[in-house]
Design a protein around this motif. Structure first.
Motif, short mmCIF file in Angstrom:
data_model
loop_
_atom_site.label_atom_id
_atom_site.label_comp_id
_atom_site.label_asym_id
_atom_site.label_seq_id
_atom_site.Cartn_x
_atom_site.Cartn_y
_atom_site.Cartn_z
N SER A 148 0.81 -1.22 0.00
CA SER A 148 0.00 0.00 0.00
C SER A 148 0.85 1.27 0.00
O SER A 148 0.33 2.36 -0.21
N ASP A 149 2.15 1.14 0.27
CA ASP A 149 2.97 2.34 0.43
C ASP A 149 4.45 1.99 0.23
O ASP A 149 4.82 0.81 0.20
N LYS A 192 4.74 -0.59 -2.62
CA LYS A 192 3.92 0.05 -3.66
C LYS A 192 4.74 0.24 -4.94
O LYS A 192 4.28 -0.07 -6.04
N LYS A 201 -6.12 2.13 0.11
CA LYS A 201 -4.82 2.45 -0.51
C LYS A 201 -4.42 1.36 -1.51
O LYS A 201 -3.89 1.64 -2.59
N THR A 250 10.92 6.79 2.62
CA THR A 250 9.53 6.31 2.69
C THR A 250 8.94 6.80 4.02
O THR A 250 9.57 7.58 4.74
N ASN A 251 7.80 6.24 4.39
CA ASN A 251 7.19 6.60 5.68
C ASN A 251 7.65 5.68 6.81
O ASN A 251 6.99 5.61 7.86
#
Ligand SMILES: NC(=O)c1ccc[n+]([C@@H]2O[C@H](COP(=O)([O-])OP(=O)(O)OC[C@H]3O[C@@H](n4cnc5c(N)ncnc54)[C@H](OP(=O)(O)O)[C@@H]3O)[C@@H](O)[C@H]2O)c1
Length: 264
Positions: free
Chosen positions: A15-16, A20, A42, A188-189
Protein backbone atom coordinates in the motif's frame (compact mmCIF):
# COMPACT_ATOMS: atom_id res chain seq x y z
CA UNK A 1 17.66 -12.56 -17.19
CA UNK A 2 14.40 -13.90 -15.79
CA UNK A 3 11.31 -12.84 -17.77
CA UNK A 4 8.70 -11.52 -15.35
CA UNK A 5 5.86 -11.35 -17.89
CA UNK A 6 2.72 -13.10 -16.58
CA UNK A 7 4.50 -14.14 -13.37
CA UNK A 8 2.25 -13.94 -10.32
CA UNK A 9 3.98 -11.86 -7.67
CA UNK A 10 2.56 -11.55 -4.14
CA UNK A 11 3.80 -8.37 -2.46
CA UNK A 12 3.13 -7.62 1.21
CA UNK A 13 3.19 -4.01 2.35
CA UNK A 14 2.04 -3.01 -1.14
CA UNK A 15 0.00 0.00 0.00
CA UNK A 16 2.97 2.34 0.43
CA UNK A 17 6.73 2.86 0.15
CA UNK A 18 8.95 0.11 -1.26
CA UNK A 19 6.07 -2.38 -1.69
CA UNK A 20 3.92 0.05 -3.66
CA UNK A 21 6.82 0.96 -5.96
CA UNK A 22 7.63 -2.75 -6.42
CA UNK A 23 4.04 -3.31 -7.54
CA UNK A 24 4.33 -0.46 -10.06
CA UNK A 25 7.68 -1.54 -11.53
CA UNK A 26 6.86 -5.28 -11.63
CA UNK A 27 3.48 -4.61 -13.29
CA UNK A 28 5.30 -2.54 -15.92
CA UNK A 29 7.28 -5.70 -16.74
CA UNK A 30 4.05 -7.65 -17.24
CA UNK A 31 3.75 -9.33 -13.83
CA UNK A 32 0.37 -9.95 -12.21
CA UNK A 33 0.42 -8.53 -8.71
CA UNK A 34 -1.31 -9.67 -5.52
CA UNK A 35 -1.33 -6.65 -3.22
CA UNK A 36 -1.47 -7.18 0.54
CA UNK A 37 -1.44 -4.75 3.49
CA UNK A 38 -4.08 -3.53 5.96
CA UNK A 39 -5.31 -0.40 4.13
CA UNK A 40 -7.81 -1.69 1.57
CA UNK A 41 -8.50 1.77 0.07
CA UNK A 42 -4.82 2.45 -0.51
CA UNK A 43 -4.32 -1.03 -2.01
CA UNK A 44 -7.23 -0.50 -4.42
CA UNK A 45 -5.80 2.87 -5.45
CA UNK A 46 -2.39 1.28 -6.13
CA UNK A 47 -4.04 -1.56 -8.07
CA UNK A 48 -6.16 0.81 -10.19
CA UNK A 49 -3.00 2.62 -11.32
CA UNK A 50 -1.01 -0.51 -12.20
CA UNK A 51 -0.22 -1.35 -15.79
CA UNK A 52 -1.86 -4.49 -17.17
CA UNK A 53 -4.69 -6.66 -15.87
CA UNK A 54 -5.18 -9.61 -13.53
CA UNK A 55 -3.99 -7.88 -10.37
CA UNK A 56 -5.63 -8.78 -7.06
CA UNK A 57 -6.09 -6.90 -3.79
CA UNK A 58 -6.00 -9.22 -0.78
CA UNK A 59 -6.00 -7.21 2.47
CA UNK A 60 -4.49 -8.83 5.55
CA UNK A 61 -3.24 -7.74 8.94
CA UNK A 62 -0.05 -9.79 9.01
CA UNK A 63 0.27 -9.29 12.76
CA UNK A 64 -2.39 -11.98 12.94
CA UNK A 65 0.14 -14.66 12.05
CA UNK A 66 -2.29 -17.46 12.94
CA UNK A 67 -4.60 -16.33 10.11
CA UNK A 68 -1.86 -16.46 7.45
CA UNK A 69 -2.29 -20.14 6.38
CA UNK A 70 -5.99 -19.54 5.63
CA UNK A 71 -5.08 -16.35 3.74
CA UNK A 72 -2.56 -18.25 1.63
CA UNK A 73 -5.17 -20.91 0.87
CA UNK A 74 -7.68 -18.27 -0.27
CA UNK A 75 -5.14 -16.46 -2.43
CA UNK A 76 -4.00 -19.71 -4.07
CA UNK A 77 -7.61 -20.70 -4.77
CA UNK A 78 -8.07 -17.38 -6.58
CA UNK A 79 -4.83 -17.16 -8.55
CA UNK A 80 -3.76 -20.81 -8.92
CA UNK A 81 -0.11 -20.29 -8.14
CA UNK A 82 2.35 -17.77 -6.70
CA UNK A 83 5.59 -17.55 -8.65
CA UNK A 84 7.29 -14.92 -6.53
CA UNK A 85 6.61 -13.94 -2.91
CA UNK A 86 7.96 -10.58 -1.78
CA UNK A 87 8.05 -10.37 2.02
CA UNK A 88 8.15 -6.61 2.31
CA UNK A 89 5.64 -5.50 5.00
CA UNK A 90 7.51 -4.34 8.05
CA UNK A 91 7.68 -1.92 10.91
CA UNK A 92 10.69 -0.19 12.48
CA UNK A 93 11.53 1.05 15.96
CA UNK A 94 12.60 4.32 17.52
CA UNK A 95 13.39 3.58 21.18
CA UNK A 96 16.12 2.40 23.55
CA UNK A 97 15.85 -1.22 24.71
CA UNK A 98 15.51 -0.09 28.34
CA UNK A 99 12.45 2.00 27.41
CA UNK A 100 10.82 -0.59 25.15
CA UNK A 101 7.95 -2.71 26.43
CA UNK A 102 8.34 -6.41 25.69
CA UNK A 103 5.00 -6.26 23.87
CA UNK A 104 6.64 -3.89 21.38
CA UNK A 105 9.62 -6.21 20.86
CA UNK A 106 7.13 -9.02 20.23
CA UNK A 107 5.02 -6.94 17.81
CA UNK A 108 8.05 -6.07 15.69
CA UNK A 109 9.23 -9.69 15.74
CA UNK A 110 5.72 -10.88 14.85
CA UNK A 111 5.42 -8.74 11.71
CA UNK A 112 9.05 -8.50 10.60
CA UNK A 113 9.94 -12.15 11.25
CA UNK A 114 7.12 -14.58 12.07
CA UNK A 115 4.74 -13.27 9.37
CA UNK A 116 7.60 -13.69 6.88
CA UNK A 117 8.17 -17.26 8.02
CA UNK A 118 4.44 -18.11 7.96
CA UNK A 119 3.82 -16.67 4.50
CA UNK A 120 6.92 -18.32 3.11
CA UNK A 121 5.90 -21.70 4.52
CA UNK A 122 2.42 -21.14 3.09
CA UNK A 123 3.53 -20.63 -0.51
CA UNK A 124 6.39 -23.16 -0.51
CA UNK A 125 4.49 -26.45 -1.11
CA UNK A 126 3.10 -25.34 -4.50
CA UNK A 127 6.54 -23.96 -5.47
CA UNK A 128 8.26 -27.23 -4.50
CA UNK A 129 5.64 -29.24 -6.41
CA UNK A 130 6.34 -27.16 -9.54
CA UNK A 131 10.11 -27.07 -8.93
CA UNK A 132 9.99 -23.33 -9.50
CA UNK A 133 9.63 -20.24 -7.33
CA UNK A 134 11.26 -17.21 -5.81
CA UNK A 135 11.17 -15.93 -2.22
CA UNK A 136 12.28 -12.31 -1.84
CA UNK A 137 12.59 -10.75 1.61
CA UNK A 138 13.20 -7.09 2.32
CA UNK A 139 15.43 -7.27 5.37
CA UNK A 140 17.65 -4.25 6.00
CA UNK A 141 21.22 -3.23 6.78
CA UNK A 142 19.73 -3.50 10.29
CA UNK A 143 19.92 -7.24 9.58
CA UNK A 144 23.68 -6.89 9.00
CA UNK A 145 24.76 -4.80 12.00
CA UNK A 146 23.21 -3.55 15.21
CA UNK A 147 22.51 0.12 15.84
CA UNK A 148 21.17 2.05 18.84
CA UNK A 149 17.39 2.62 19.13
CA UNK A 150 16.76 -0.42 16.91
CA UNK A 151 17.25 -3.49 19.17
CA UNK A 152 13.96 -5.18 18.27
CA UNK A 153 14.13 -4.16 14.62
CA UNK A 154 17.76 -5.33 14.23
CA UNK A 155 16.90 -8.59 15.99
CA UNK A 156 14.01 -9.28 13.63
CA UNK A 157 15.91 -8.28 10.49
CA UNK A 158 18.93 -10.44 11.45
CA UNK A 159 16.52 -13.33 12.04
CA UNK A 160 15.05 -13.00 8.55
CA UNK A 161 18.52 -13.25 7.01
CA UNK A 162 19.38 -16.34 9.09
CA UNK A 163 16.12 -18.07 8.19
CA UNK A 164 16.37 -17.27 4.49
CA UNK A 165 20.06 -18.20 4.15
CA UNK A 166 19.25 -21.63 5.62
CA UNK A 167 16.17 -21.97 3.42
CA UNK A 168 18.18 -21.14 0.28
CA UNK A 169 20.46 -24.10 0.94
CA UNK A 170 17.49 -26.40 1.65
CA UNK A 171 15.67 -25.44 -1.56
CA UNK A 172 18.57 -25.51 -3.97
CA UNK A 173 17.53 -28.82 -5.52
CA UNK A 174 13.93 -27.62 -5.89
CA UNK A 175 14.99 -24.72 -8.13
CA UNK A 176 13.58 -22.15 -5.72
CA UNK A 177 15.55 -18.94 -5.50
CA UNK A 178 15.88 -16.97 -2.27
CA UNK A 179 16.84 -13.29 -2.34
CA UNK A 180 17.60 -11.23 0.76
CA UNK A 181 17.55 -7.47 0.20
CA UNK A 182 19.35 -5.25 2.70
CA UNK A 183 18.57 -1.60 2.00
CA UNK A 184 20.08 1.29 3.91
CA UNK A 185 17.91 4.40 4.37
CA UNK A 186 15.21 4.78 1.74
CA UNK A 187 12.89 7.79 1.60
CA UNK A 188 9.53 6.31 2.69
CA UNK A 189 7.19 6.60 5.68
CA UNK A 190 9.18 3.95 7.61
CA UNK A 191 10.18 6.28 10.47
CA UNK A 192 6.71 7.88 10.62
CA UNK A 193 5.23 4.40 11.12
CA UNK A 194 7.98 3.18 13.48
CA UNK A 195 7.06 2.22 17.05
CA UNK A 196 8.28 4.03 20.13
CA UNK A 197 8.94 2.18 23.41
CA UNK A 198 5.32 2.34 24.57
CA UNK A 199 4.03 1.16 21.19
CA UNK A 200 2.95 4.61 19.94
CA UNK A 201 3.62 5.61 16.33
CA UNK A 202 6.79 7.75 16.03
CA UNK A 203 5.17 10.15 13.50
CA UNK A 204 8.46 11.81 12.53
CA UNK A 205 10.44 11.55 9.30
CA UNK A 206 13.95 11.49 10.71
CA UNK A 207 16.87 13.05 8.82
CA UNK A 208 18.43 9.72 7.78
CA UNK A 209 15.18 8.75 6.06
CA UNK A 210 14.47 12.24 4.66
CA UNK A 211 17.91 12.11 3.00
CA UNK A 212 17.60 8.45 2.09
CA UNK A 213 17.82 6.84 -1.33
CA UNK A 214 14.87 7.49 -3.67
CA UNK A 215 12.41 4.59 -3.48
CA UNK A 216 12.33 4.28 -7.30
CA UNK A 217 16.13 3.76 -7.35
CA UNK A 218 16.01 1.14 -4.58
CA UNK A 219 13.19 -0.77 -6.26
CA UNK A 220 14.90 -0.72 -9.67
CA UNK A 221 17.83 -2.54 -8.01
CA UNK A 222 15.51 -5.07 -6.32
CA UNK A 223 13.76 -5.84 -9.62
CA UNK A 224 17.14 -6.31 -11.30
CA UNK A 225 18.15 -8.62 -8.42
CA UNK A 226 15.03 -10.75 -8.98
CA UNK A 227 15.65 -10.91 -12.72
CA UNK A 228 19.27 -11.97 -12.20
CA UNK A 229 18.55 -14.56 -9.45
CA UNK A 230 20.80 -12.67 -7.02
CA UNK A 231 21.00 -14.19 -3.52
CA UNK A 232 21.80 -11.05 -1.53
CA UNK A 233 21.51 -7.41 -2.45
CA UNK A 234 22.94 -4.50 -0.49
CA UNK A 235 21.41 -1.18 -1.57
CA UNK A 236 22.95 1.69 0.35
CA UNK A 237 25.23 4.72 0.27
CA UNK A 238 29.00 4.27 0.59
CA UNK A 239 29.13 5.04 4.33
CA UNK A 240 26.51 2.40 5.11
CA UNK A 241 28.19 -0.14 2.83
CA UNK A 242 31.43 0.52 4.75
CA UNK A 243 29.62 -0.25 8.02
CA UNK A 244 28.47 -3.61 6.63
CA UNK A 245 32.05 -4.32 5.52
CA UNK A 246 33.48 -3.33 8.93
CA UNK A 247 30.93 -5.52 10.77
CA UNK A 248 32.01 -8.46 8.62
CA UNK A 249 35.77 -8.07 8.69
CA UNK A 250 36.62 -5.67 11.57
CA UNK A 251 33.65 -6.01 13.96
CA UNK A 252 35.33 -4.37 16.95
CA UNK A 253 35.95 -1.21 14.95
CA UNK A 254 32.29 -0.97 14.02
CA UNK A 255 31.19 -1.62 17.61
CA UNK A 256 33.41 1.30 18.71
CA UNK A 257 31.93 3.59 16.03
CA UNK A 258 28.40 2.61 17.06
CA UNK A 259 28.99 3.85 20.63
CA UNK A 260 29.46 7.34 19.16
CA UNK A 261 26.49 7.19 16.80
CA UNK A 262 23.84 9.86 17.36
CA UNK A 263 20.79 7.76 16.64
CA UNK A 264 17.26 9.05 16.24
N1 LIG B 1 12.67 2.77 4.19
C1 LIG B 1 13.82 2.31 4.65
O1 LIG B 1 14.76 3.09 4.96
C2 LIG B 1 14.05 0.83 4.78
C3 LIG B 1 15.37 0.40 4.91
C4 LIG B 1 15.61 -0.96 5.04
C5 LIG B 1 14.56 -1.86 5.03
N2 LIG B 1 13.28 -1.40 4.92
C6 LIG B 1 12.22 -2.40 4.96
O2 LIG B 1 11.43 -2.30 3.78
C7 LIG B 1 10.11 -2.74 4.04
C8 LIG B 1 9.12 -1.71 3.53
O3 LIG B 1 9.28 -0.53 4.29
P1 LIG B 1 8.93 0.93 3.75
O4 LIG B 1 10.13 1.75 3.90
O5 LIG B 1 8.25 0.86 2.44
O6 LIG B 1 7.91 1.35 4.92
P2 LIG B 1 6.44 1.98 4.91
O7 LIG B 1 6.36 3.07 3.91
O8 LIG B 1 6.14 2.26 6.34
O9 LIG B 1 5.52 0.77 4.39
C9 LIG B 1 5.25 -0.32 5.21
C10 LIG B 1 4.24 -1.22 4.52
O10 LIG B 1 3.96 -2.32 5.41
C11 LIG B 1 2.54 -2.43 5.56
N3 LIG B 1 2.22 -2.95 6.91
C12 LIG B 1 2.53 -2.39 8.11
N4 LIG B 1 2.00 -3.10 9.11
C13 LIG B 1 1.31 -4.14 8.53
C14 LIG B 1 0.53 -5.21 9.02
N5 LIG B 1 0.32 -5.37 10.34
N6 LIG B 1 -0.02 -6.07 8.14
C15 LIG B 1 0.16 -5.92 6.80
N7 LIG B 1 0.90 -4.92 6.27
C16 LIG B 1 1.46 -4.04 7.12
C17 LIG B 1 2.03 -1.01 5.40
O11 LIG B 1 0.67 -1.00 4.96
P3 LIG B 1 -0.61 -0.78 5.90
O12 LIG B 1 -0.29 0.28 6.88
O13 LIG B 1 -1.66 -0.43 4.90
O14 LIG B 1 -0.86 -2.12 6.52
C18 LIG B 1 2.92 -0.51 4.27
O15 LIG B 1 2.40 -0.93 3.02
C19 LIG B 1 10.03 -3.00 5.55
O16 LIG B 1 10.18 -4.37 5.82
C20 LIG B 1 11.22 -2.23 6.10
O17 LIG B 1 11.70 -2.76 7.29
C21 LIG B 1 13.00 -0.09 4.78
Amino acid sequence: MKDLKNKTVWITGASDGIGKELAIQLAELGAKIILTARSTDKLNEVKNNLKGTGHLVYPMDLLDVGAIPKGVEEVLSQVGQVDILVNNAGISQRSLAKDTALTVDRKIMELDYFAVVALTKGVLPQMIARKSGHIVSISSVAGKFGAPMRTAYCGAKHAVIGFMDSLRAELHNDNIKVLNVTPGSVKTNISVNALEGDGKKHNVTDPLIANGLPVEFCVKKIVRGIQKDTSELLIADTKTKMAVYLRRFFPNQLFKLMTKMQST
